[in-house]
Design an enzyme around this catalytic site. Structure first.
Site, PDB file in Angstrom:
ATOM      1  N   LEU A 252       0.809  -1.390  -0.095  1.00 56.88           N
ATOM      2  CA  LEU A 252       0.006  -0.022  -0.018  1.00 56.88           C
ATOM      3  C   LEU A 252       0.961   1.378   0.017  1.00 56.88           C
ATOM      4  O   LEU A 252       0.912   2.144   1.093  1.00 56.88           O
ATOM      5  CB  LEU A 252      -0.936   0.005   1.279  1.00 56.88           C
ATOM      6  CG  LEU A 252      -2.362   0.942   1.164  1.00 56.88           C
ATOM      7  CD1 LEU A 252      -3.236   0.234  -0.153  1.00 56.88           C
ATOM      8  CD2 LEU A 252      -2.936   1.125   2.430  1.00 56.88           C
ATOM      9  N   GLY A 253       1.432   1.616  -1.270  1.00 52.44           N
ATOM     10  CA  GLY A 253       2.138   2.744  -1.123  1.00 52.44           C
ATOM     11  C   GLY A 253       1.516   3.791  -2.180  1.00 52.44           C
ATOM     12  O   GLY A 253       0.088   3.663  -2.007  1.00 52.44           O
TER      13      GLY A 253
ATOM     14  N   ILE B 290       0.801   3.620  -5.266  1.00 50.24           N
ATOM     15  CA  ILE B 290       0.135   3.295  -6.375  1.00 50.24           C
ATOM     16  C   ILE B 290      -1.213   2.511  -5.573  1.00 50.24           C
ATOM     17  O   ILE B 290      -2.449   2.361  -5.946  1.00 50.24           O
ATOM     18  CB  ILE B 290       0.756   2.401  -7.411  1.00 50.24           C
ATOM     19  CG1 ILE B 290       1.666   3.084  -8.041  1.00 50.24           C
ATOM     20  CG2 ILE B 290      -0.150   1.655  -8.295  1.00 50.24           C
ATOM     21  CD1 ILE B 290       2.704   2.412  -8.803  1.00 50.24           C
TER      22      ILE B 290
ATOM     23  N   ARG C 271       5.176  -4.302   4.653  1.00 45.33           N
ATOM     24  CA  ARG C 271       5.975  -4.836   5.992  1.00 45.33           C
ATOM     25  C   ARG C 271       5.460  -4.354   7.212  1.00 45.33           C
ATOM     26  O   ARG C 271       5.593  -5.116   8.348  1.00 45.33           O
ATOM     27  CB  ARG C 271       7.343  -4.373   5.719  1.00 45.33           C
ATOM     28  CG  ARG C 271       8.349  -5.653   5.022  1.00 45.33           C
ATOM     29  CD  ARG C 271       9.486  -5.089   4.861  1.00 45.33           C
ATOM     30  NE  ARG C 271       9.313  -4.149   3.621  1.00 45.33           N
ATOM     31  CZ  ARG C 271      10.404  -3.792   2.983  1.00 45.33           C
ATOM     32  NH1 ARG C 271      11.713  -3.935   3.085  1.00 45.33           N
ATOM     33  NH2 ARG C 271      10.352  -2.711   2.009  1.00 45.33           N
TER      34      ARG C 271
ATOM     35  N   ARG D 235       5.663  -6.313 -10.399  1.00 45.80           N
ATOM     36  CA  ARG D 235       6.808  -6.950 -11.246  1.00 45.80           C
ATOM     37  C   ARG D 235       6.336  -8.253 -11.605  1.00 45.80           C
ATOM     38  O   ARG D 235       5.990  -8.988 -10.390  1.00 45.80           O
ATOM     39  CB  ARG D 235       7.902  -6.647 -10.579  1.00 45.80           C
ATOM     40  CG  ARG D 235       8.698  -5.310 -10.786  1.00 45.80           C
ATOM     41  CD  ARG D 235       9.285  -5.064 -12.080  1.00 45.80           C
ATOM     42  NE  ARG D 235       9.555  -3.565 -12.255  1.00 45.80           N
ATOM     43  CZ  ARG D 235       9.144  -2.883 -12.788  1.00 45.80           C
ATOM     44  NH1 ARG D 235       7.785  -2.560 -13.021  1.00 45.80           N
ATOM     45  NH2 ARG D 235       9.755  -1.409 -13.033  1.00 45.80           N
TER      46      ARG D 235
ATOM     47  N   ASP E 249      -0.265  -7.596 -16.008  1.00 49.65           N
ATOM     48  CA  ASP E 249       0.513  -6.624 -16.758  1.00 49.65           C
ATOM     49  C   ASP E 249       1.963  -7.167 -16.874  1.00 49.65           C
ATOM     50  O   ASP E 249       2.690  -6.362 -17.552  1.00 49.65           O
ATOM     51  CB  ASP E 249       0.192  -5.346 -16.240  1.00 49.65           C
ATOM     52  CG  ASP E 249       0.943  -4.101 -17.119  1.00 49.65           C
ATOM     53  OD1 ASP E 249       0.530  -4.231 -18.264  1.00 49.65           O
ATOM     54  OD2 ASP E 249       1.328  -3.129 -16.756  1.00 49.65           O
TER      55      ASP E 249
ATOM     56  N   GLU F 282       9.796 -11.100 -19.265  1.00 51.21           N
ATOM     57  CA  GLU F 282       9.276 -10.016 -20.427  1.00 51.21           C
ATOM     58  C   GLU F 282      10.302  -9.862 -21.414  1.00 51.21           C
ATOM     59  O   GLU F 282      11.756  -9.836 -20.876  1.00 51.21           O
ATOM     60  CB  GLU F 282       8.906  -8.755 -19.636  1.00 51.21           C
ATOM     61  CG  GLU F 282       7.831  -8.839 -18.682  1.00 51.21           C
ATOM     62  CD  GLU F 282       7.483  -7.565 -18.142  1.00 51.21           C
ATOM     63  OE1 GLU F 282       8.064  -6.545 -18.455  1.00 51.21           O
ATOM     64  OE2 GLU F 282       6.709  -7.514 -16.830  1.00 51.21           O
TER      65      GLU F 282
ATOM     66  N   HIS G 179       2.836  -5.006 -20.152  1.00 55.58           N
ATOM     67  CA  HIS G 179       3.727  -4.068 -19.228  1.00 55.58           C
ATOM     68  C   HIS G 179       3.208  -2.741 -19.713  1.00 55.58           C
ATOM     69  O   HIS G 179       4.117  -1.942 -20.400  1.00 55.58           O
ATOM     70  CB  HIS G 179       4.839  -4.391 -19.311  1.00 55.58           C
ATOM     71  CG  HIS G 179       5.704  -3.774 -18.109  1.00 55.58           C
ATOM     72  ND1 HIS G 179       6.656  -4.263 -17.413  1.00 55.58           N
ATOM     73  CD2 HIS G 179       5.379  -2.702 -17.222  1.00 55.58           C
ATOM     74  CE1 HIS G 179       6.921  -3.553 -16.475  1.00 55.58           C
ATOM     75  NE2 HIS G 179       6.146  -2.516 -16.347  1.00 55.58           N
TER      76      HIS G 179
HETATM   77  O1  LIG Z   1       7.460   2.672 -13.786  1.00 57.37           O
HETATM   78  C1  LIG Z   1       7.477   1.372 -13.704  1.00 57.37           C
HETATM   79  O2  LIG Z   1       8.245   0.700 -13.137  1.00 57.37           O
HETATM   80  C2  LIG Z   1       6.579   0.695 -14.435  1.00 57.37           C
HETATM   81  O3  LIG Z   1       6.850  -0.391 -14.569  1.00 57.37           O
HETATM   82  C3  LIG Z   1       5.368   1.273 -14.770  1.00 57.37           C
HETATM   83  O4  LIG Z   1       4.435   0.340 -15.730  1.00 57.37           O
END
Ligand SMILES: O=C(O)C(=O)CO
Length: 289
Positions: free
Chosen positions: A128-129, A131, A151, A208, A232, A237, A255
């Site tokens: 919960l930062g 974003i 954490r 990620r 995403d 990748e 992504h």
């Molecule tokens: O800014 C980032 O690190 C991203 O992966 C955005 O999608």
């Protein structure tokens, strides 16, 4: 300006041209190789396009007295928008519904299979930062109950804190990953956590690919022990395992969470502003180290 990305052998190029370079621009995707740093004795700042810096060794830069700037905050809303889009799209089977209509199957096969509701459901947020908060705010608007795992508990939010990730997954209908990448979160979403989320659950990942044990996720989807995945980001990748590409309960994006014209402009501007500010004042605006 030196265009490192155009060089067939960046290391050899830097060995010849690296002295005198004071600033370096990269992206969260491209990162920065530690072995280049010895050829960059005058480097003072790295300005990276993106909020994630898991492909850059921030500790090594710090040791060498090099500042690292990134582009947080300006992309929070946009990434949260895609997380919610993936969650809704997966729940309501948007991609499959679109195909069903386009391929002319509706008149032939009749009623499209029933989907899952979102309004009023339990949403667990991992990380919960900036974003994560934006995801929470949006889904609270859908009358969802929001709990989160960090954490440490935050003292500035009223969402329920869950110290155990497994307990959060057991409770959640939708588990949304908005945590950082890198070694600290590698395979945080383990087989055990995915099993706890179970057949009732959907995992949504905009952080990620390395955060999820991708092999375990595929196996559990195939064994019908995990409900849905809306992703995403991926472990390797741009290679996405065929098992994910073929699975009907998986929704995929390449992504793209921050990839809108408006947000990418803001991110680009922050990359430039970080450099300008460093050269004017000795401090980037968004400083990682
Ligand atoms: O800014 C980032 O690190 C991203 O992966 C955005 O999608």
């Amino acid at each position: 300006m030196l265009a490192l990305w155009e060089q067939a052998d960046p290391q050899a190029f830097l060995a010849e041209h690296g002295t005198g370079v004071r600033g370096l621009v990269t992206t969260a995707g491209h990162g920065l190789k530690n072995e280049w740093l010895d050829s960059l004795p005058d480097l003072g700042v790295v300005s990276s396009f993106g909020v994630g810096y898991d492909t850059i060794d921030a500790g090594e830069l710090k040791k060498r007295g090099i500042q690292l700037g990134n582009t947080p905050d300006v992309l929070n809303a946009c990434v949260a928008d895609l997380a919610v889009c993936l969650l809704l799209g997966s729940a309501r089977q948007l991609v499959w519904g679109d195909r069903y209509v386009r391929e002319g199957r509706w008149p032939v096969e009749g009623q499209f299979p029933l989907a899952q509701s979102v309004s009023g459901k339990n949403v667990g947020i991992v990380g919960l930062g900036g974003i994560g908060i934006e995801v929470a705010r949006r889904l609270a608007g859908f009358d969802c109950q929001i709990h989160y795992h960090n954490r440490k508990a935050r003292d500035d939010v009223s969402y329920g804190y869950e110290a155990s990730l497994t307990a959060l997954a057991e409770w959640a209908d939708y588990l949304v990953l908005t945590c950082v990448g890198g070694p600290s979160t590698h395979h945080l979403i383990s087989r055990e956590v995915l099993l706890a989320l179970g057949r009732k659950g959907t995992v949504v990942n905009v952080s990620r690919g390395t955060v999820i044990d991708e092999t375990a996720m595929i196996e559990l989807l195939q064994q019908d022990k995990l409900g849905f995945a809306a992703l995403d980001v991926f472990e390797h990748e741009p290679d996405v395992p065929p098992a994910l590409r073929e699975h009907a309960r998986v929704t995929l994006m390449p992504h793209s969470a921050s990839a809108t014209v408006e947000t990418r402009l803001k991110m680009s501007q922050r990359v430039i502003d970080n450099l300008d500010r460093f050269f004017e004042t000795g401090q980037v605006i968004s400083r990682v180290v």
